[in-house]
Design a protein around this motif. Sequence first.
Motif, mmCIF file in Angstrom:
data_model
loop_
_atom_site.group_PDB
_atom_site.id
_atom_site.type_symbol
_atom_site.label_atom_id
_atom_site.label_comp_id
_atom_site.label_asym_id
_atom_site.label_seq_id
_atom_site.Cartn_x
_atom_site.Cartn_y
_atom_site.Cartn_z
ATOM 1 N N SER A 589 -28.998 26.747 23.175
ATOM 2 C CA SER A 589 -28.101 26.003 22.305
ATOM 3 C C SER A 589 -27.792 26.758 21.038
ATOM 4 C CB SER A 589 -28.719 24.647 21.953
ATOM 5 O OG SER A 589 -29.908 24.842 21.202
ATOM 6 N N ARG A 590 -28.618 27.784 20.718
ATOM 7 C CA ARG A 590 -28.401 28.556 19.502
ATOM 8 C C ARG A 590 -27.862 29.959 19.784
ATOM 9 N NH1 ARG A 590 -33.937 27.528 16.053
ATOM 10 N NH2 ARG A 590 -33.858 25.240 15.998
ATOM 11 N N ILE A 591 -27.508 30.241 21.014
ATOM 12 C CA ILE A 591 -26.996 31.580 21.311
ATOM 13 C C ILE A 591 -25.686 31.786 20.560
ATOM 14 C CG2 ILE A 591 -26.047 33.051 23.122
ATOM 15 C CD1 ILE A 591 -27.987 31.782 25.048
ATOM 16 N N PRO A 592 -25.583 32.855 19.755
ATOM 17 C CA PRO A 592 -24.343 33.085 19.004
ATOM 18 C C PRO A 592 -23.153 33.218 19.931
ATOM 19 C CG PRO A 592 -26.129 34.484 18.188
ATOM 20 C CD PRO A 592 -26.615 33.859 19.461
ATOM 21 N N LYS A 593 -22.077 32.571 19.542
ATOM 22 C CA LYS A 593 -20.857 32.610 20.338
ATOM 23 C C LYS A 593 -19.948 33.757 19.899
ATOM 24 C CE LYS A 593 -21.052 27.602 20.961
ATOM 25 N NZ LYS A 593 -20.362 26.302 20.752
ATOM 26 N N LYS A 594 -20.227 34.327 18.730
ATOM 27 C CA LYS A 594 -19.421 35.427 18.226
ATOM 28 C C LYS A 594 -20.332 36.603 17.911
ATOM 29 C CE LYS A 594 -16.139 32.214 16.065
ATOM 30 N NZ LYS A 594 -15.481 31.815 14.796
ATOM 31 N N GLN A 635 -24.751 41.041 3.348
ATOM 32 C CA GLN A 635 -25.257 41.753 4.517
ATOM 33 C C GLN A 635 -26.579 41.157 5.003
ATOM 34 O OE1 GLN A 635 -25.485 45.826 3.282
ATOM 35 N NE2 GLN A 635 -23.283 46.194 3.421
ATOM 36 N N LYS A 636 -27.490 40.947 4.086
ATOM 37 C CA LYS A 636 -28.793 40.378 4.464
ATOM 38 C C LYS A 636 -28.657 38.940 4.942
ATOM 39 C CE LYS A 636 -33.281 40.238 4.768
ATOM 40 N NZ LYS A 636 -33.979 40.957 5.836
ATOM 41 N N PHE A 637 -27.762 38.178 4.300
ATOM 42 C CA PHE A 637 -27.533 36.792 4.691
ATOM 43 C C PHE A 637 -27.003 36.714 6.121
ATOM 44 C CE2 PHE A 637 -26.899 32.416 3.943
ATOM 45 C CZ PHE A 637 -25.649 32.055 4.454
ATOM 46 N N ALA A 638 -26.070 37.592 6.443
ATOM 47 C CA ALA A 638 -25.517 37.596 7.801
ATOM 48 C C ALA A 638 -26.600 37.925 8.828
ATOM 49 C CB ALA A 638 -24.371 38.600 7.884
ATOM 50 N N LEU A 639 -27.479 38.849 8.508
ATOM 51 C CA LEU A 639 -28.547 39.219 9.429
ATOM 52 C C LEU A 639 -29.526 38.070 9.656
ATOM 53 C CD1 LEU A 639 -29.980 41.440 11.077
ATOM 54 C CD2 LEU A 639 -31.186 42.075 8.986
ATOM 55 N N GLU A 640 -29.862 37.346 8.567
ATOM 56 C CA GLU A 640 -30.855 36.281 8.678
ATOM 57 C C GLU A 640 -30.325 35.060 9.429
ATOM 58 O OE1 GLU A 640 -34.100 36.057 7.579
ATOM 59 O OE2 GLU A 640 -34.050 38.191 7.168
ATOM 60 N N VAL A 641 -29.038 34.719 9.259
ATOM 61 C CA VAL A 641 -28.506 33.484 9.854
ATOM 62 C C VAL A 641 -27.745 33.751 11.148
ATOM 63 C CG1 VAL A 641 -28.347 32.464 7.559
ATOM 64 C CG2 VAL A 641 -26.336 33.576 8.544
ATOM 65 N N TYR A 642 -27.727 35.006 11.615
ATOM 66 C CA TYR A 642 -26.914 35.327 12.788
ATOM 67 C C TYR A 642 -27.342 34.513 14.009
ATOM 68 C CZ TYR A 642 -24.865 37.991 16.611
ATOM 69 O OH TYR A 642 -24.191 38.354 17.726
ATOM 70 N N MET A 643 -28.637 34.325 14.204
ATOM 71 C CA MET A 643 -29.138 33.601 15.381
ATOM 72 C C MET A 643 -28.807 32.115 15.335
ATOM 73 S SD MET A 643 -30.303 35.773 17.415
ATOM 74 C CE MET A 643 -30.974 34.573 18.558
ATOM 75 N N PHE A 644 -28.295 31.603 14.195
ATOM 76 C CA PHE A 644 -28.022 30.182 14.084
ATOM 77 C C PHE A 644 -26.524 29.887 14.101
ATOM 78 C CE2 PHE A 644 -32.370 29.155 13.033
ATOM 79 C CZ PHE A 644 -32.843 30.305 12.408
ATOM 80 N N THR A 645 -25.714 30.922 14.315
ATOM 81 C CA THR A 645 -24.267 30.711 14.306
ATOM 82 C C THR A 645 -23.774 30.011 15.563
ATOM 83 O OG1 THR A 645 -23.994 32.943 15.211
ATOM 84 C CG2 THR A 645 -23.848 32.684 12.812
ATOM 85 N N GLY A 646 -24.642 29.880 16.574
ATOM 86 C CA GLY A 646 -24.225 29.179 17.778
ATOM 87 C C GLY A 646 -24.121 27.684 17.587
ATOM 88 N N SER A 647 -24.694 27.126 16.513
ATOM 89 C CA SER A 647 -24.625 25.686 16.256
ATOM 90 C C SER A 647 -23.286 25.352 15.613
ATOM 91 C CB SER A 647 -25.782 25.268 15.344
ATOM 92 O OG SER A 647 -25.669 23.906 15.008
#
Length: 777
Positions: A589-594, A635-647
């Motif tokens: 359910s959390r797999i990034p779509k982008k 840059q760091k923010f994108a790396l940390e939250v990347y796994m949660f962009t699937g929501s």
Amino acid sequence: MEPGRAGWLLLLLLLPALGAAAPGEFDPYRVLGVGRSSSQADIKKAYKRFSRVWHPDKNKDPGAEDKFIQISKAYEILSNEEKRANFDRYGDAGESQGFSQQQHRQFHRFHDGFYFDESFFHFPFNSERRDTSDEKYLLHFSHYINEIVPDSFKKPYLIKITSDWCFSCIHIEPVWKEVAQELEALGAGIGVVHAGYERRLAHHLGAHSTPTLLGLINGKITFFHNAVIRENLRQFVENLLPGNLVEKVGSNKNYIRFLSHWRKDNKPHVLLFDHMPVVPLLYKLTAFAYRDYLSFGYVYVGLRGTEELSSQYNINVYTPTMMIFKEHIDRPADVVQAREMKKQLIDDFLSQNKFLMVARLTSQRLFQELCPVKKSHRQRKHCVVLLTEEGEKFAEAYEAFLTFAVANTKDTLRFVHIYSDRQPEFADSLLMDEEKYHGRSAVVILERRNNAGKIVFKALEEAWQGSKEDNFILLDLLDQLRTDPGLLSSETVVADLNDELAPMFLIRWFYSTVDYISDWWDSLFHSNWREMMPLLSLLFSALFILFGTVIVQAFSDSSDTRDTPSSGKEETAAKTEKNDASFSKESNSRIPKKSFVEVTELTDINYTSNLVRLRPGHMNIVLILSNSTKTPLLQKFALEVYMFTGSSSLHFSFLSLDKHREWLEYLLEFAQDAAPIPNQYDKHFLERDYTGYVLALNGHKKYFCLFKPHRSGDEGGTLGSCEDYDALQHAEARGKSSCSPGSRSIKNKLHKLSFWMERLLEGSLQRFYIPSWPALD
């Protein structure tokens, strides 16, 4: 008409008039000078502006204190949306605890014709109407943290926690009023906390019932556990003070030993002569307030053996006398006598004699007080510094310098001396390590230009020996300096002075340990059992589980354990398979779509759609950054939250601290326990660094969660390293990563943000609710 019926008719005619006059004339909008449509930001700006002008410590106007209380009360009403709405509708903030809002309105608007108010029947339950003398002592949370706690290092505070509809509070009011007036006149601080209006402060103080009395000194809280009578309260405040503030001086030898410590303590010594066998509380409070500047001794003139001391200084044994001794112990530097020693008289007397004639610079704080920074031409103050060393070899030069200082004392001059061997960096900066000053004393005239250590100075051409020629040369330089400030032609930057009188680390550690044990012992016997119950429950639960496990294992049948290994393995495998399935489902359910993270800037244009009218169940994750930290933090923010962009319920934005600092600080006021409380009088208030903060905003339910930046130097650090981000950027074909030591330290602020996001989705983070979202100007 019968007299009784006529009286009732007159009463019915007067009641509407009484109802019209009952509402208070206090208008918070008029006090803060804002309109009824003003935003929270405008109200806050007005409060800051007026509070700075009317603060009693800054404004000496007799009505400043009452005006400041009105300003604080007005801000308390208008900053709370519920109280503000009640005032707009009914002309009252609706703060009474005895009735609900609906009952309150019915009580004041009974049949639209009759008006009943408790003042008409003289009910003594409302604190504001019961005793107006407490109003000037009322404390608010920010006022307590920013002013009362620092001030408790100068005087002890006696604080009362009260509330409406408190019969015990009414019972102790006569005693409290008498003791409060008496202690305030002696120099103690008085505070009152209304638990109904200041629940947060009451909880912070540890008060769970009313009335509660407590003492505050050196930032430490002590509860009062005795009968509320005048003697017990006075003794309680006296016991708060350290026991070694005032030394009792009796015999002739004792007084000489006491006065001779001026060189070691680097302080003037004060002798108090009085006919009371016990040191009065007024002297103890005075000694506590001036303990950093003066040493105090007390002489009981009725004690045998003090006759010679009294006759030597012509002491009137029937009149309290205060003497200050500086470098010369054979004669006092100043004397004051009065039949009734008042606090104001003592403060005026001591404030003019806080330093020796030629004080020794032993710390940076003392240097800043004795040689203040030049603020204007009229406030120019020069310091004449004798750089010398300890020992008999330098005693003659010091005595000559002291004699010169006594003869040439002026408001624009301050004479001090310093030991070159104890402050070598300071001495080398002024004398430039010249050979002619080695092993000899030197005199330097200096003026501080800023707090960073910049000074201008001029040293005497030759070493100081104290001869008549040296005196003439120094006097001539000082006369020229009055007309020609440019005489100080040399310029340098000096380092901060070492604190020579600071206790050793082991001594400080010992005192801290003693204070901790004392606090623990006091809380063990006097703590509120409501606070102790969770700890006791946790302790007994742990013991029960521990002993229960041991007993079960001791009496378990080993044969049953041998007969069921296979079934146990099957059950374990089933559980493992189930857990793996649930985990994979949650992960899917959390797999990034982008292949990238879409982060938009939160501005006044998209503020309503991205927050205020955000759909239920959706949250906006907002990163706080500045123009200088924008690139590395994003840059760091994108790396940390990347796994949660699937929501689909999570949105990601960033907010510019340079543009919207006031909006952020308004939100952080609702999370004061999690964020530092800003001091509105601190000149560095606008420089507070909030970069790296992350807010999870729920626009529909009006709450937010707070992530504070990770401090550099903590454990961990592989997650979110520059190499990881470069790999991700290469995979996304978005260019090369710029990773430098400076950007690495900034990125470390968001270390462990991914773990915080996990807790956010679990719902285990603390939530801070706000009445409404402020406008984003």
